[in-house]
Design a protein around this motif. Structure first.
Motif, PDB file in Angstrom:
ATOM      1  N   GLU A 183       0.707  -1.225   0.078  1.00 43.07           N
ATOM      2  CA  GLU A 183       0.064  -0.059  -0.070  1.00 43.07           C
ATOM      3  C   GLU A 183       0.970   1.005   0.166  1.00 43.07           C
ATOM      4  O   GLU A 183       0.365   2.162  -0.727  1.00 43.07           O
ATOM      5  CB  GLU A 183      -0.953  -0.010   1.250  1.00 43.07           C
ATOM      6  N   ALA A 214       2.446   1.804  -3.506  1.00 50.83           N
ATOM      7  CA  ALA A 214       1.383   2.138  -4.445  1.00 50.83           C
ATOM      8  C   ALA A 214       1.044   3.525  -4.213  1.00 50.83           C
ATOM      9  O   ALA A 214       0.841   4.477  -5.209  1.00 50.83           O
ATOM     10  CB  ALA A 214       0.036   1.355  -4.222  1.00 50.83           C
ATOM     11  N   ALA A 215       1.033   4.112  -2.741  1.00 43.72           N
ATOM     12  CA  ALA A 215       0.526   5.308  -2.583  1.00 43.72           C
ATOM     13  C   ALA A 215       1.938   6.385  -3.128  1.00 43.72           C
ATOM     14  O   ALA A 215       1.714   7.350  -3.584  1.00 43.72           O
ATOM     15  CB  ALA A 215       0.567   5.642  -1.244  1.00 43.72           C
ATOM     16  N   GLU A 222       1.754   6.442  -6.960  1.00 45.03           N
ATOM     17  CA  GLU A 222       0.601   7.372  -7.298  1.00 45.03           C
ATOM     18  C   GLU A 222       1.149   8.852  -7.166  1.00 45.03           C
ATOM     19  O   GLU A 222       0.834   9.659  -8.243  1.00 45.03           O
ATOM     20  CB  GLU A 222      -0.616   7.093  -6.588  1.00 45.03           C
ATOM     21  N   ALA A 264       3.419   9.526  -9.889  1.00 48.37           N
ATOM     22  CA  ALA A 264       2.704   9.808 -10.961  1.00 48.37           C
ATOM     23  C   ALA A 264       2.043  11.044 -11.278  1.00 48.37           C
ATOM     24  O   ALA A 264       2.129  11.873 -12.328  1.00 48.37           O
ATOM     25  CB  ALA A 264       1.857   8.632 -11.408  1.00 48.37           C
ATOM     26  N   GLN A 265       1.545  11.689 -10.193  1.00 49.59           N
ATOM     27  CA  GLN A 265       0.860  12.804 -10.080  1.00 49.59           C
ATOM     28  C   GLN A 265       1.777  13.849 -10.098  1.00 49.59           C
ATOM     29  O   GLN A 265       1.414  15.043 -10.995  1.00 49.59           O
ATOM     30  CB  GLN A 265       0.118  12.930  -8.771  1.00 49.59           C
TER      31      GLN A 265
END
Length: 267
Positions: free
Chosen positions: A232, A235-236, A239, A242-243
């Motif tokens: 998790e 993944a965070a 993310e 990517a942002q």
């Protein structure tokens, strides 16, 4: 003498502050050996159960409790030594198991109460996990001592992980009727018998505690939880990256558009 002094100085205030309720105290014999097999929700389990018993109970404690440096470490070591807890080095799984069994048999042979957590470690989420068949069953079958199932209730809510100050609330303790496994004596090396004895004890603990039962070991559950948390976090992190990249491209795109417009206006 040390045990009585510590029980008075720690057990008394503990009962006064938290007022633990107890059911089935009459199931603990006034004398003679017995094995108390309990679920394990919190570090405080090893404090509350001895506090409500009139007799001394000896648990197996991991060696780190006796060797941690610093003032807190020395105080913890002094407490565990004073109440007769037995250190076991868990760095080697097989050696630790044999040492725990030997220590448990010695306690029983002295006619005392031996406490053990069949799950092998604290529950990571309040559920009841599969009991390990080594220590509990082997001590019971080698000695013929009765096994008394014990359920600790709500002790994990008193000081959840990450909380320094304990919450003042009433934990509970349910003590079941003694279980007799003398019919299996002499069969302590039969893994199917060890599994059957352990499962019977865990079933009684489940009935007493009302916990959801999970048929895997708590150590495996802890690994799964840790791996899920790691996944998790990764993944965070991905993310967020990517942002940030998308935002950077958007800014770069906006800058290119402004430059093109300026060039067009200049021409």
């Amino acid at each position: 003498m040390i045990y009585e002094a510590l029980k008075f100085s720690i057990g008394g205030p503990l009962k006064l502050a938290f007022r633990p309720w107890v059911e089935g105290l009459e199931n603990v014999p006034a004398e003679g050996p017995a094995i108390l097999a309990s679920n394990h929700l919190s570090f405080s389990d090893s404090f509350f159960l001895p506090a409500v018993l009139d007799r001394k109970i000896t648990f197996i404690a991991k060696a780190e409790y006796f060797t941690t440096p610093g003032v807190k470490g020395r105080m913890t070591a002094a407490f565990f030594k004073g109440v007769g807890q037995l250190p076991v080095d868990r760095s080697g799984a097989r050696g630790a198991g044999e040492a725990a069994i030997k220590s448990g048999i010695e306690v029983i042979e002295r006619g005392e109460l031996f406490g053990i957590y069949p799950e092998g470690t604290r529950s990571p989420d309040g559920r009841l996990y599969r009991g390990k068949p080594g220590g509990l069953a082997r001590v019971a079958l080698a000695t013929g001592a009765p096994v008394i199932p014990v359920a600790m209730i709500d002790t994990e809510k008193i000081q959840p992980p990450g909380k320094v100050v304990p919450k003042l609330m009433r934990p509970g303790i349910r003590i079941g009727r003694p279980l007799d496994f003398t019919r299996y004596q002499g069969m302590e090396n039969d893994r199917f018998v060890l599994r059957a004895v352990t499962d019977e004890v865990m079933y009684e603990i489940m009935k007493l505690s009302g916990q959801e039962y999970v048929d895997i070991y708590a150590t495996a559950a802890k690994r799964q939880i840790a791996e899920a948390a790691k996944a998790e976090r990764e993944a965070a992190k991905a993310e967020a990256k990517a942002q940030a990249q998308a935002q950077a491209r958007a800014v770069a795109g906006a800058g290119g558009k402004d430059t093109a417009e300026q060039d067009k206006a200049g021409s």
